[in-house]
Structure formats: C-alpha cells, structure tokens
Design a protein around this motif. Structure first.
Motif, PDB file in Angstrom:
ATOM      1  N   TRP A 191      13.274   4.866   0.223  1.00  0.00           N
ATOM      2  CA  TRP A 191      13.371   3.407   0.206  1.00  0.00           C
ATOM      3  C   TRP A 191      14.429   2.931  -0.790  1.00  0.00           C
ATOM      4  O   TRP A 191      14.521   3.475  -1.902  1.00  0.00           O
ATOM      5  CB  TRP A 191      12.007   2.800  -0.152  1.00  0.00           C
TER       6      TRP A 191
ATOM      7  N   LYS B   5      -6.547   1.264  -7.974  1.00  0.00           N
ATOM      8  CA  LYS B   5      -6.725   1.885  -6.668  1.00  0.00           C
ATOM      9  C   LYS B   5      -6.870   0.853  -5.558  1.00  0.00           C
ATOM     10  O   LYS B   5      -6.838   1.188  -4.391  1.00  0.00           O
ATOM     11  CB  LYS B   5      -7.984   2.764  -6.677  1.00  0.00           C
ATOM     12  N   THR B   6      -7.130  -0.388  -5.948  1.00  0.00           N
ATOM     13  CA  THR B   6      -7.346  -1.443  -4.962  1.00  0.00           C
ATOM     14  C   THR B   6      -7.011  -2.794  -5.599  1.00  0.00           C
ATOM     15  O   THR B   6      -6.976  -2.919  -6.821  1.00  0.00           O
ATOM     16  CB  THR B   6      -8.807  -1.446  -4.463  1.00  0.00           C
TER      17      THR B   6
ATOM     18  N   PRO C 122      -3.454  -0.814   0.880  1.00  0.00           N
ATOM     19  CA  PRO C 122      -2.240  -0.420   1.605  1.00  0.00           C
ATOM     20  C   PRO C 122      -2.169   1.093   1.832  1.00  0.00           C
ATOM     21  O   PRO C 122      -2.541   1.873   0.957  1.00  0.00           O
ATOM     22  CB  PRO C 122      -1.120  -0.870   0.661  1.00  0.00           C
TER      23      PRO C 122
ATOM     24  N   ARG D  95       4.005   1.317  -5.250  1.00  0.00           N
ATOM     25  CA  ARG D  95       5.202   1.009  -4.475  1.00  0.00           C
ATOM     26  C   ARG D  95       5.311  -0.485  -4.199  1.00  0.00           C
ATOM     27  O   ARG D  95       6.380  -1.081  -4.332  1.00  0.00           O
ATOM     28  CB  ARG D  95       5.197   1.786  -3.155  1.00  0.00           C
ATOM     29  N   GLU D  96       4.186  -1.099  -3.859  1.00  0.00           N
ATOM     30  CA  GLU D  96       4.221  -2.543  -3.593  1.00  0.00           C
ATOM     31  C   GLU D  96       4.576  -3.324  -4.854  1.00  0.00           C
ATOM     32  O   GLU D  96       5.317  -4.308  -4.794  1.00  0.00           O
ATOM     33  CB  GLU D  96       2.876  -3.002  -3.027  1.00  0.00           C
TER      34      GLU D  96
ATOM     35  N   ASP E 274       3.050  10.818   3.539  1.00  0.00           N
ATOM     36  CA  ASP E 274       2.189   9.637   3.586  1.00  0.00           C
ATOM     37  C   ASP E 274       2.086   9.036   2.192  1.00  0.00           C
ATOM     38  O   ASP E 274       2.142   9.754   1.195  1.00  0.00           O
ATOM     39  CB  ASP E 274       0.790  10.035   4.066  1.00  0.00           C
ATOM     40  N   PHE E 275       1.937   7.735   2.131  1.00  0.00           N
ATOM     41  CA  PHE E 275       1.684   7.061   0.861  1.00  0.00           C
ATOM     42  C   PHE E 275       0.257   6.523   0.888  1.00  0.00           C
ATOM     43  O   PHE E 275      -0.021   5.552   1.574  1.00  0.00           O
ATOM     44  CB  PHE E 275       2.685   5.923   0.641  1.00  0.00           C
ATOM     45  N   LEU E 276      -0.621   7.210   0.154  1.00  0.00           N
ATOM     46  CA  LEU E 276      -2.013   6.768   0.094  1.00  0.00           C
ATOM     47  C   LEU E 276      -2.130   5.541  -0.820  1.00  0.00           C
ATOM     48  O   LEU E 276      -1.183   5.211  -1.538  1.00  0.00           O
ATOM     49  CB  LEU E 276      -2.892   7.922  -0.391  1.00  0.00           C
ATOM     50  N   PRO E 277      -3.283   4.851  -0.774  1.00  0.00           N
ATOM     51  CA  PRO E 277      -3.380   3.557  -1.463  1.00  0.00           C
ATOM     52  C   PRO E 277      -2.960   3.574  -2.943  1.00  0.00           C
ATOM     53  O   PRO E 277      -2.253   2.667  -3.385  1.00  0.00           O
ATOM     54  CB  PRO E 277      -4.858   3.193  -1.303  1.00  0.00           C
ATOM     55  N   ASP E 278      -3.370   4.595  -3.715  1.00  0.00           N
ATOM     56  CA  ASP E 278      -3.035   4.591  -5.137  1.00  0.00           C
ATOM     57  C   ASP E 278      -1.525   4.475  -5.323  1.00  0.00           C
ATOM     58  O   ASP E 278      -1.026   3.705  -6.145  1.00  0.00           O
ATOM     59  CB  ASP E 278      -3.504   5.883  -5.829  1.00  0.00           C
TER      60      ASP E 278
ATOM     61  N   GLU F  44       7.795  -5.611  -4.746  1.00  0.00           N
ATOM     62  CA  GLU F  44       7.582  -7.058  -4.846  1.00  0.00           C
ATOM     63  C   GLU F  44       8.255  -7.634  -6.084  1.00  0.00           C
ATOM     64  O   GLU F  44       8.802  -8.735  -6.063  1.00  0.00           O
ATOM     65  CB  GLU F  44       6.078  -7.371  -4.831  1.00  0.00           C
TER      66      GLU F  44
ATOM     67  N   MET G 256       0.629   3.514  -2.986  1.00  0.00           N
ATOM     68  CA  MET G 256       1.140   2.289  -2.372  1.00  0.00           C
ATOM     69  C   MET G 256       1.020   1.094  -3.307  1.00  0.00           C
ATOM     70  O   MET G 256       1.872   0.206  -3.289  1.00  0.00           O
ATOM     71  CB  MET G 256       0.392   1.991  -1.069  1.00  0.00           C
ATOM     72  N   LEU G 257      -0.034   1.051  -4.099  1.00  0.00           N
ATOM     73  CA  LEU G 257      -0.158  -0.079  -5.032  1.00  0.00           C
ATOM     74  C   LEU G 257       1.031  -0.083  -5.986  1.00  0.00           C
ATOM     75  O   LEU G 257       1.569  -1.147  -6.299  1.00  0.00           O
ATOM     76  CB  LEU G 257      -1.482  -0.030  -5.797  1.00  0.00           C
TER      77      LEU G 257
ATOM     78  N   ASP H 110       0.773   3.715   3.860  1.00  0.00           N
ATOM     79  CA  ASP H 110       1.968   3.780   4.697  1.00  0.00           C
ATOM     80  C   ASP H 110       2.207   5.216   5.114  1.00  0.00           C
ATOM     81  O   ASP H 110       1.900   6.155   4.382  1.00  0.00           O
ATOM     82  CB  ASP H 110       3.183   3.224   3.953  1.00  0.00           C
TER      83      ASP H 110
END
Lengths: 415, 415
Positions: free
Chosen positions: A117, A322-323, B39, A21-22, A12-16, A26, A18-19, B41
């Motif tokens: 990815w 974190k957000t 986010p 990764r995004e 799983d990729f938790l929010p921290d 991007e 994922m930020l 995932d």
C-alpha cells in the motif's frame, strides 16, 4: 485447499493489524486533506502499454499481467495519475492524494510484499520548488501526526548527475552508474566504487565520488553543487528556503529507483533499521507520454513500513487495540431486547457498542469482551430492566455501578 | 497511447466523484464500527481454486485470471472471508467489516462496472437470527446516516424453496427454477412463469406460484410459510421480532444470485429505478470448503449505487463539494513565506487550507479558489504582514475583513 492459503507475497490482515493500518491510512489522509490535496482514484488494472511507457526494464518485468488481455495490475500510483492528468482539464496546480494498493511480481523479502500500500501526494502543473517544499512539509506533518518524531529528509537533484555525466563524459552509462549507486546500502561502498571504476575509469570515478561524497553543511554542499550545476543548486536552495523547521539533509548519493524522475528527489528516514519510509521527486516528462505535457512532482509514503514502526512504538506501551468497541452490553436470559435497546442508546451517543448474539451465559459474554479487550461491560437483567438502568463494569479497574443510561454514557465518555 | 484510456468496464474517479465516494465509504465504516464490527482485509488476488470452490458456473466464468498463474482477482469479499475464518482462531462470533474492490469480467452495463466496490459486514460463528437482525439494523443505520430515508428490506429464506422443491418434486431443477425467478425484474412474470411451467409442469408451477405470490401482511405470509417449512417461518419470525422500527417485508420471490446461501436472504431497496443497493444472507456451508466449518451470515452494500442516489439527492441541493479545502491563503508577490505561515496556523486549528504554489497574480489565485468552490480566501500582503493580520474574504457573501489569525480561524469555524 491449496497448501498455502494466500498467493506468494500476499497476506491477510487480521483485525489487530488492520486497526493499525486504518490508523496509519486515516491519519495520513486527514493531513493530506488539511493541505488541500484532493482524492483521485484509478482502476487497479491498466493497459500494459500505459504501465510500460516509462517504467524501465526492471519494473516492466514485475507487472502482473492478466490472461488473454493486454492489461495488468498497476505497480505504482504515479503512472496512472500521469495518464489521468495528461487527459483532463483539472484546475492547476492539481494537488492529488491517493492511498491504495499496488502490485509488483518481485521476490518477496522482509517488509516487502508483492501486494502493498502507498499513500501518495502529488502536485501537477507547478514548476515552482514551493511544491517540493510543500510535499516535504505534508509528509513531515503526517509522520508527526502518527506519533513519530520529525523524520529526516534526504534531498538530491537528478540534474547534479546529469551535469556530472556530461562533464565526466559518461552520458550513455549514466543510468547504469545510478543503478550501481542505488546499491550502496545493499552491497557496500567499496564494491560499488569498484564497479563504477570498471565502468567509467578510475579518473572519472575519483572525481565523481569526490563530489558526491562532499561533507559539511547543506550550504557547503550547495557551494560544491553550484560549480557542477547552478540550476540544481538553485532548486535545492529554494526547497530548503521553504522548509523551515524541517530536518532536511542534502545527499548527492541519493538515487531513487524509478526511471521517471527529472529534478529534485527525496527520501524519508525515520529509523536506521528499516531504510526509508517514503520518497519521491519531480517527474516533469512523464505526462507527455500519455497526452498533454505538464510538470509534476510527488511523494509517496509506504504504509507497511510505517505500520512496522508504529507496532514497535506501541509495543513499548503494551499491545494495541483489537476492536473499536468501547462497550459490550451483556444480557441475562430473556433480556436481549432490552440489551439491544441499551446498545442502541450508546451508539446514538457515538459510542461503539456490541450486544450478545449467541445467547451465551453471562460468564461467556464476559470472556468474549475480555478476549477483545473491551473496556466496559454493561449488564442488563431483571433488576436493571425494572429500574431502567444498567450495571456498568470498568474492566480495567473492576469497579461496578448501576446507573441510568445517560450517566453510563457519561461514565464511558470520561475514559 | 491506447485509444481508450482505461480497460473495458473500468473508470477513473476524479475528485468531485471521489469526495462522494469517500463520504459514502467513511460513513458506512463509522456505522459498522459503532456496531462492533472489526476490519479484516484479504489480498485482491486469490487462488482460482479458492474462488471457484462454491461460486457457481456463472461467476466462475467472470473471474479475471493472471497470466501463467493459478490466481485471479476476487469477485466478492465473502469467499476470502470464509477462507480466513475457516483457518484462524478468532474469538466468536467474529464480526467483520471490509470496504474494498471486487472485479467481475461481465458485460458492463449502466451502474455495473467490471471493477466495483462493496461494503460488507459479516458475522461468523452465530447460529442465532439475532445476527441477521443486527445485519439489517446496521445496514439501515448506515443508509440513514448517509442522509437517506429508511430503506425497505425484502426478506426470504432459502429453506422455503428447499421445502417446495421437495414437496413439488423438482429437487434437481431447484437451482434452475431459482435462476428463472431471479429474472422476473428483467424479463417479466409471464415469461418466467411460462419457463417454469415448461420446466416442472403446469400443476407444480401453479402450486409454486400460488405460495410464492401470497399477499397480505408479514404475519399472513408467515402463516402460509409455516405450512411449507415451519423452520423457515420460525427463522423469519425471529428476525422480524428483532427488527423493531425497521421496514421489513417478507417476499418469497426474492432469490439473490450467489450459490452459497443456505437460510435467510435479504435485499435492500431505496429507490424504484435502481434495483437493490445491497443484500446478503446466511451461508452456513461455505466455511467448510476451506477448513474448519462454522455458520455465517453477511450483508453487502453497493457503493456505486449509493453514490448514484447520493448524487441525485445532492443534485436537488446544488452541486457537491469539489475539495476539502476551506481556506485559500492568497499572497502578494514577496509574501509567500508569510502566507505559508498563516496556512500552517489554519491547519493547526484543523482547517483545511492551501496557499499559492505557482507564484500567480492575486486575480489568478482568486480564480483558482473560485474554480474549486473554496469558501474563504485569506489575503496576505504588505499591510497584513506588517500588522500580523490577514484579510479574509467570504466568497459566498463577498464580505471582507482584516483580522488577527485567531479571529480569522473563529470566523471560518463559525461557517
């Protein structure tokens, strides 16, 4: 519940995370777009016959197959692209990007999961080495845009090995020799050299390693290369001529794992301890397996390795975000509707904003904002509602002021 | 090659369509972020036991399973979220978004493939109906941000049916009754009514349909609802009170397919001819199946249906974009290096730009730019190189000027 929560080699990729990764994805996409690459996506699932057409035995054994169907999960983004490009009438050269998931059923290891990815840029329908140069430039720009220093590109040409195999008479054993050379990082040069000698004899191995190991400037290496394969040397030279300002090093030991490369191959180094963060090469014969033949070349960046290096870089500058939220609008009991209205004003101004959903005390609302590292808290209570203002607190400086919403927006924007 | 290129119910997304998909996804993500959703995932693959825990028989039969493994492809994004949230210590409420792929092995039909994309926003750990209201608001804003008019939200509460089943004595048959009601759009009211009568008797059906079909304002419907389930009515009322400015209609016929909903459910209508573009509801009992229990609610937007409606909307305004490229830098023979330099200047200014990779004639380069609908072509030849300028042509107006690069950038930016 299963003892493990996610299947082997998947996470799983938790929010921290994922930020990060995004941010990586991007930024890469924005640079690919700047170069005119166009998005193309294909299904996660392909016919097994498509996947196995040129994957080589090793990869073929790593395909996740579906029960009762002759379909499986893609192991890279290149094979599906070749299938599409060989069956469509897109204007050429067709420059394509895709940032998406691939799956390989191999033994998971550090930094290498079964689900991962890739961010690919490919050019279909161009014979010119300008295309290879453009791939190196777009990858360079993407990596620099992520905040890294300029990467080092290692550059080779499959035609060098083709010519050496012919000259030294180990044509049938070429793929095995390349597989051995690909293991130098893992098992060391002496062992690889020993294995190659066993395979093609001492004399051949001596000559092979003398050429592969030639030292000096790129120009000197090209001089040596030109004696073996003038065509390979010319191609490398053309790439170098169009890579002004990039850090490119000719390296005849560079192999690259996949079976479909036919010409120039390259790999991207950014750190000693993590291997390459990407690579690619020309695959002129792949499309013909799926329909209309055409030449093609591409590059692929590994998202997880870039994330790993970003986290190392960020680590030096404190923990990452974190957000995306910039403002938490806290409300006193009975003033949620006003707080929601204020939150709406911030959002209209493009500022990411949350308000309390759980009817919590003011203290708990501040705790929540703190736990996510949200920079500003705007409080709405009786006094604020009456004066149509908000009390905005900068959680970093501790400074607090009662402001009209327009001024509060300006205050947040200024940070 | 296989006769069909992609597996049943799956398709390639070529660039024209991808530009629309990316627009839809990026816009939704930006609005989710504005509301403070974070986010998260999860792997495409989950243990089958995780997927089947509460999916219901219909969905359980639609899971794509892997050969030789007890794992399969996720059929939605909610179940994996519930698994993660039930096993982690994230600050609550945990507001999460995810825009990703799901797979269902069902008979493909118009607008419904076996591989499709969802854009979900969920709130874990909030009992308050403020959360439902926020989900409707964020979905409303995302849809409006895509250029549509305000959507219509249909709103119901599972507790209404729970209370009716108790009152009218069809408790065991409740799920079957709901499955029948869910078919009204497909097979028509008379047939559904006939089937329900057969199941629970004429008297019960008369009373059931009388309540479900009550007409009038939301307030009038809530009045009727309060007699059956005061709790359901109160919840709906609280949602409505926090949805100022939104178009919300209470509809007791609304069912929603999935088995895990426990409270308010909602659906988003944007067009008569395409059903709903999304929906969701509260699923307070789902997390307890995977670990720590917690309350939860969520909304999901269907990417393909929004893409379909966007194309309809775009269609009235001419064809959509084919590329992100704004400028093609064409070069006369011998001036590619200069053109590549000019292209670099445009990119530094944030303008997406391509240059010729195939050593084509000027005419062919213009053809290529035309085929992709690129707005500007900048030509670099002897005269331009000498004066350090470019000749820039607006392909729409046909106007052509020789400008310094800074002025050319300003010209492009102005459009």
């Amino acid at each position: 519940m299963a003892e493990k929560l996610t299947p082997k080699g998947m996470k799983d990729f938790l929010p921290d995370e994922m930020l990060t990764r995004e941010r990586v994805m991007e930024k890469i996409v924005s640079v690919y777009r700047l170069y005119g690459f166009r998005p193309l996506d294909t299904p996660a699932l392909e016919y097994v016959s498509t996947l196995k057409a040129k994957s080589g035995d090793e990869i073929a054994g790593q395909i996740f197959k579906l029960e009762g169907e002759e379909i499986g999960l893609r192991f890279d983004l290149t094979v599906p692209l070749a299938r599409v490009a060989a069956n469509s009438a897109l204007p050429k050269p067709f420059k394509r990007y895709c940032v998406s998931t691939v799956w390989r059923k191999e033994e998971p290891q550090k930094g290498r999961m079964r689900e991962f990815w890739q961010a690919d840029a490919d050019i279909i329908g161009s014979k010119s080495m300008r295309s290879e140069a453009e791939l190196l430039r777009v990858a360079n720009d993407a990596i620099v845009a992520l905040g890294f220093r300029k990467p080092l590109f290692l550059l080779n040409n499959r035609k060098v090995m083709d010519a050496l195999a012919l000259k030294l008479g180990f044509g049938e054993k070429k793929d095995t020799v390349m597989r051995l050379l690909d293991k130098i990082d893992k098992i060391g040069m002496p062992k690889v050299r020993y294995d190659v000698e066993t395979l093609i004899g001492k004399e051949g191995a001596d000559e092979l390693f003398a050429i592969l190991a030639c030292e000096g400037s790129n120009a000197e290496k090209l001089g040596a290369c030109a004696k073996i394969s003038p065509e390979a040397a010319k191609e490398i030279e053309e790439i170098l001529a169009n890579c002004d300002g990039l850090d490119v090093k000719v390296d005849f030991f560079l192999v690259r794992g996949l079976g479909y490369y036919t010409g120039p191959v390259f790999e991207i180094k950014l750190s000693e301890d993590i291997g390459s963060v990407g690579g690619g090469g020309r695959y002129d014969n792949l499309l013909s397996l799926y329909g209309q033949a055409d030449c093609a070349t591409g590059i692929s960046l590994g998202i997880e390795r870039l994330m790993y290096l970003i986290k190392e870089m960020d680590g030096q500058a404190g923990p990452g975000r974190k957000t995306y939220t910039d403002v938490f609008v806290a409300s006193l009991k009975g003033f949620y509707a006003q707080a929601a209205g204020i939150a709406g004003e911030f959002r209209k101004a493009g500022i990411a904003c949350e308000s309390d959903l759980n009817e919590r005390s003011l203290g708990k609302q501040f705790d929540y904002a703190n736990s996510l590292g949200i920079r500003f808290v705007a409080v709405v209570g009786e006094k604020e509602a009456k004066e149509k203002k908000v009390t905005i607190r900068d959680m970093q400086s501790g400074k607090e002021e009662m402001l009209e919403i327009g001024d509060a927006i300006a205050r947040v924007r200024a940070k």
